[in-house]
Design a protein around this motif. Structure first.
Motif, PDB file in Angstrom:
ATOM      1  N   ASP A  52       0.833  -1.209   0.000  1.00  0.00           N
ATOM      2  CA  ASP A  52       0.000   0.000   0.000  1.00  0.00           C
ATOM      3  C   ASP A  52       0.863   1.253   0.000  1.00  0.00           C
ATOM      4  OD1 ASP A  52      -2.283  -1.519   0.031  1.00  0.00           O
ATOM      5  OD2 ASP A  52      -2.667  -1.294   2.180  1.00  0.00           O
TER       6      ASP A  52
ATOM      7  N   LEU B 124       2.627   1.753  -3.455  1.00  0.00           N
ATOM      8  CA  LEU B 124       1.698   2.159  -4.505  1.00  0.00           C
ATOM      9  C   LEU B 124       1.214   3.588  -4.295  1.00  0.00           C
ATOM     10  CD1 LEU B 124      -0.387  -1.149  -4.822  1.00  0.00           C
ATOM     11  CD2 LEU B 124       1.409  -0.324  -6.364  1.00  0.00           C
ATOM     12  N   GLN B 125       0.954   3.942  -3.044  1.00  0.00           N
ATOM     13  CA  GLN B 125       0.520   5.316  -2.752  1.00  0.00           C
ATOM     14  C   GLN B 125       1.624   6.318  -3.035  1.00  0.00           C
ATOM     15  OE1 GLN B 125      -0.830   5.167   1.299  1.00  0.00           O
ATOM     16  NE2 GLN B 125      -2.659   3.953   0.796  1.00  0.00           N
ATOM     17  N   SER B 126       2.868   5.927  -2.751  1.00  0.00           N
ATOM     18  CA  SER B 126       3.987   6.815  -3.040  1.00  0.00           C
ATOM     19  C   SER B 126       4.086   7.095  -4.530  1.00  0.00           C
ATOM     20  CB  SER B 126       5.293   6.187  -2.532  1.00  0.00           C
ATOM     21  OG  SER B 126       6.397   7.003  -2.851  1.00  0.00           O
ATOM     22  N   ARG B 127       3.900   6.071  -5.332  1.00  0.00           N
ATOM     23  CA  ARG B 127       3.964   6.264  -6.782  1.00  0.00           C
ATOM     24  C   ARG B 127       2.810   7.134  -7.262  1.00  0.00           C
ATOM     25  NH1 ARG B 127       5.814   8.094 -10.621  1.00  0.00           N
ATOM     26  NH2 ARG B 127       5.764   7.153 -12.695  1.00  0.00           N
ATOM     27  N   GLU B 128       1.618   6.879  -6.740  1.00  0.00           N
ATOM     28  CA  GLU B 128       0.442   7.677  -7.140  1.00  0.00           C
ATOM     29  C   GLU B 128       0.605   9.137  -6.749  1.00  0.00           C
ATOM     30  OE1 GLU B 128      -2.833   5.723  -5.341  1.00  0.00           O
ATOM     31  OE2 GLU B 128      -2.845   4.021  -6.742  1.00  0.00           O
ATOM     32  N   ALA B 129       1.333   9.375  -5.668  1.00  0.00           N
ATOM     33  CA  ALA B 129       1.536  10.748  -5.196  1.00  0.00           C
ATOM     34  C   ALA B 129       2.644  11.467  -5.965  1.00  0.00           C
ATOM     35  CB  ALA B 129       1.860  10.749  -3.703  1.00  0.00           C
ATOM     36  N   GLY B 130       3.292  10.772  -6.885  1.00  0.00           N
ATOM     37  CA  GLY B 130       4.319  11.409  -7.700  1.00  0.00           C
ATOM     38  C   GLY B 130       5.732  10.994  -7.388  1.00  0.00           C
TER      39      GLY B 130
ATOM     40  N   THR C   7       9.212   8.952  -7.351  1.00  0.00           N
ATOM     41  CA  THR C   7       9.941   8.280  -8.430  1.00  0.00           C
ATOM     42  C   THR C   7      10.983   7.287  -7.925  1.00  0.00           C
ATOM     43  OG1 THR C   7      11.455  10.176  -8.507  1.00  0.00           O
ATOM     44  CG2 THR C   7       9.615  10.164 -10.078  1.00  0.00           C
TER      45      THR C   7
ATOM     46  N   ALA D 299       5.364  -0.956  -9.943  1.00  0.00           N
ATOM     47  CA  ALA D 299       4.540   0.260  -9.880  1.00  0.00           C
ATOM     48  C   ALA D 299       5.179   1.425 -10.625  1.00  0.00           C
ATOM     49  CB  ALA D 299       4.305   0.644  -8.423  1.00  0.00           C
TER      50      ALA D 299
END
Length: 305
Positions: free
Chosen positions: A192, A195-201, A203, A227
């Motif tokens: 979680d 995935l949230q880190s990637r969705e938040a931008g 890299t 991800a």
């Protein structure tokens, strides 16, 4: 059958530093010189420790008997022989027999006045010397530090024994980076967070993996890569499957002379990456450090110096 930690506990009992019989010191010293160079797996350390403790008997055992005494497979003994620089077990046994016969004959001894704690420090000094040589070309550290600095959020991953290194890095990185996310639990919690880190931008993920390497760390790194996150890995010299999955790997020596590993070189490696992050954005770094100092003074975070 003793665990790797139990075997090492028996081997690294702290002594006064006074040497025992000279022949015993000589055999132990020669065997440690033989086995301390390569990075051995926990199973291989068990073989090495058995040989050190039972040299006069073990040197004359067949590969089958030695495997049975240690509680490992015959291929494990063969791989151990190769790991310490021999073509196979017969070549290793020939070397062991020469050491054992010298012990039985009361041959000349080496003087070794260090105890186990001093030997552990000596090994860490060697790890740091090797890291110093690696830093002769700091370009990769500087480049990765800049990319970690640019990643917002920046995720720091460390599971099981690697938690302490990850916590240290994240604690310091938060002083100079606006969004550092620390992941110290595996499984779905790690998934979680990644995935949230990637969705938040985000890299990049900075992952720490020290031996014994956790399966859940390998899985988390694979999830991060899947991800779309890049992974910088700080690990030991044995490398392995986690290093194969990382985009960038910083491999350093770890201390394995005592029951539990010590991490002088990985700690310095973490500090070097932190330094590279601060250098990547000096204005942001200074502004954040100034703000933190004001808050720390206002709320009296620290005792007066």
């Amino acid at each position: 059958m003793p665990s790797p930690q139990q075997a090492r506990a028996q081997a690294s009992t702290i002594t006064s530093g006074r040497t025992g019989p000279q022949t015993e010191v000589s055999a132990t010293s020669r065997l440690r010189a033989l086995f301390d160079g390569p990075r051995l797996s926990p199973g291989q350390r068990r073989i090495a420790q058995y040989l050190i403790e039972h040299i006069t008997e073990a040197a004359f055992l067949s590969i089958t008997d030695l495997a049975d005494r240690v509680g490992v497979s015959q291929p494990s003994v063969t791989r151990f022989a190769a790991a310490v620089g021999f073509s196979g077990y017969p070549a290793l046994r020939e070397k062991l027999q020469s050491i054992a016969l010298g012990t039985l004959a009361g041959g000349p001894a080496e003087v070794n006045r260090s105890n186990e704690l001093q030997a552990a420090v000596d090994a860490e000094i060697e790890n740091l010397e090797n890291l110093r040589r690696d830093f002769a070309d700091p370009d990769q550290v500087i480049d990765v530090g800049r990319q970690l600095s640019d990643s917002a959020p920046l995720t720091v991953l460390g599971l099981r024994i690697s938690v302490s290194l990850a916590e240290y890095f994240a604690y310091a990185a938060r002083r100079v980076h606006p969004d550092v996310r620390l992941v110290t639990r595996g499984g779905s919690v790690a998934y979680d967070a990644l995935l949230q880190s990637r969705e938040a931008g985000g890299t990049w993920v900075l992952a720490f993996s020290m031996p014994r390497h956790a399966q859940e760390t390998l899985t988390a790194v694979r999830v991060a890569r899947g991800a779309g996150l890049k992974v910088a890995l700080v690990t030991d010299l044995a490398l392995g499957p986690i290093a194969d999955e990382a985009d960038v790997t910083f491999a350093t020596g770890t201390g394995s002379r005592l029951v539990f590993d010590s991490y002088a070189a990985p700690g310095v490696m973490a500090s070097a990456l932190l330094q590279a992050m601060t250098d990547a954005g000096p204005e942001r770094t200074q502004a954040r450090l100034d703000e933190y100092e004001q808050i720390a003074e206002q709320h009296q975070f620290f005792l007066p110096e």
